[in-house]
Design a protein around this motif. Structure first.
Motif, PDB file in Angstrom:
ATOM      1  N   GLN A   1       0.845  -1.209   0.000  1.00 25.13           N
ATOM      2  CA  GLN A   1       0.000   0.000   0.000  1.00 25.13           C
ATOM      3  C   GLN A   1       0.870   1.245   0.000  1.00 25.13           C
ATOM      4  O   GLN A   1       1.643   1.467   0.941  1.00 25.13           O
ATOM      5  N   ARG A   2       0.748   2.060  -1.026  1.00 28.26           N
ATOM      6  CA  ARG A   2       1.612   3.238  -1.161  1.00 28.26           C
ATOM      7  C   ARG A   2       1.297   4.268  -0.092  1.00 28.26           C
ATOM      8  O   ARG A   2       0.155   4.461   0.303  1.00 28.26           O
ATOM      9  N   ASP A   3       2.347   4.951   0.306  1.00 25.96           N
ATOM     10  CA  ASP A   3       2.239   6.012   1.309  1.00 25.96           C
ATOM     11  C   ASP A   3       2.352   7.391   0.671  1.00 25.96           C
ATOM     12  O   ASP A   3       2.008   8.390   1.280  1.00 25.96           O
TER      13      ASP A   3
ATOM     14  N   ALA B   1      -1.589   7.637  -2.592  1.00 29.27           N
ATOM     15  CA  ALA B   1      -1.436   7.187  -1.204  1.00 29.27           C
ATOM     16  C   ALA B   1      -2.681   6.408  -0.794  1.00 29.27           C
ATOM     17  O   ALA B   1      -3.806   6.832  -1.050  1.00 29.27           O
TER      18      ALA B   1
ATOM     19  N   TRP C   1      -2.985   0.255  -3.612  1.00 29.56           N
ATOM     20  CA  TRP C   1      -2.084  -0.897  -3.570  1.00 29.56           C
ATOM     21  C   TRP C   1      -1.335  -1.044  -4.887  1.00 29.56           C
ATOM     22  O   TRP C   1      -1.872  -0.740  -5.954  1.00 29.56           O
ATOM     23  N   GLU C   2      -0.087  -1.498  -4.803  1.00 25.94           N
ATOM     24  CA  GLU C   2       0.764  -1.653  -5.991  1.00 25.94           C
ATOM     25  C   GLU C   2       1.579  -2.926  -5.892  1.00 25.94           C
ATOM     26  O   GLU C   2       1.673  -3.546  -4.832  1.00 25.94           O
TER      27      GLU C   2
ATOM     28  N   GLU D   1      12.625  -2.095   0.331  1.00 22.37           N
ATOM     29  CA  GLU D   1      11.224  -1.770   0.655  1.00 22.37           C
ATOM     30  C   GLU D   1      10.566  -2.788   1.573  1.00 22.37           C
ATOM     31  O   GLU D   1       9.677  -2.441   2.356  1.00 22.37           O
TER      32      GLU D   1
ATOM     33  N   PRO E   1       5.204  -3.825  -5.538  1.00 25.97           N
ATOM     34  CA  PRO E   1       6.318  -3.010  -5.047  1.00 25.97           C
ATOM     35  C   PRO E   1       7.513  -3.028  -5.992  1.00 25.97           C
ATOM     36  O   PRO E   1       7.716  -3.988  -6.738  1.00 25.97           O
TER      37      PRO E   1
ATOM     38  N   HIS F   1       6.218   1.367   2.694  1.00 23.18           N
ATOM     39  CA  HIS F   1       4.788   1.390   2.390  1.00 23.18           C
ATOM     40  C   HIS F   1       3.988   1.517   3.687  1.00 23.18           C
ATOM     41  O   HIS F   1       4.537   1.386   4.774  1.00 23.18           O
TER      42      HIS F   1
END
Ligand code: 9L3
Ligand code: MG
Length: 135
Positions: free
Chosen positions: A22-24, A30, A33-34, A57, A36, A97
């Motif tokens: 989950q991107r921050d 933000a 979801w991606e 990461e 990574p 993340h």
């Protein structure tokens, strides 16, 4: 002109599940979801970059497999590719993340359906929904 940027993302697989993160940041994505990953640096192969990025990461060591079907070109000079990967050592945790989670085919499809995947990763998510269904 600025140099072209290549980004590599990981379809990290374990059994019938794939890892999503989950991107921050930045604000536009933000909370979404991606797969990574990050930018390939000068002198690195895409596979080497993916190993480095997933270590930075997620604090895991991965082995890298075949690329997913689609390359994504969101704008001139930026290309995103994704490669399958498996964890060789470590347990993934979100160092950069908000969170990480393992999803099966149905859970990944639900993220897509709900608009909770980053837009650039939608093609990869669809490909993996189909692939995970066969596992
Ligand atoms: N990006 C898109 N989908 C992904 C990843 C890992 C990255 N699955 C895009 C977001 C940024 C750029 O690539 O525009 C660089 O990624 P990062 O270094 O911010 O992860
Ligand atoms: Mg990244």
């Amino acid at each position: 002109m600025t140099d072209p940027v290549l980004v590599v993302a990981g379809a990290v697989l374990a059994g019938h599940r794939m890892l999503v993160a989950q991107r921050d940041y930045p604000e536009e994505v933000a909370g979404l979801w991606e797969l990574p990953g990050g930018k390939v640096e000068t002198g690195e192969s895409p596979a080497e970059a993916l190993v480095r990025e997933l270590c930075e990461e997620l604090d895991v060591v991965v082995s890298v497999g075949a690329a997913l079907h689609d390359a994504v070109r969101p704008k001139p000079g930026l290309t995103l590719i994704a490669m399958r990967a498996e964890i060789v050592s470590g347990t993934p945790r979100a160092l950069e993340h908000r969170a990480v989670r393992w999803v099966d085919s149905a859970e990944l499809a639900a993220l897509v359906e709900a608009g909770r995947m980053v837009p650039n990763d939608l093609g990869w998510a669809q490909e993996m929904v189909a692939e995970l269904r066969t596992k």
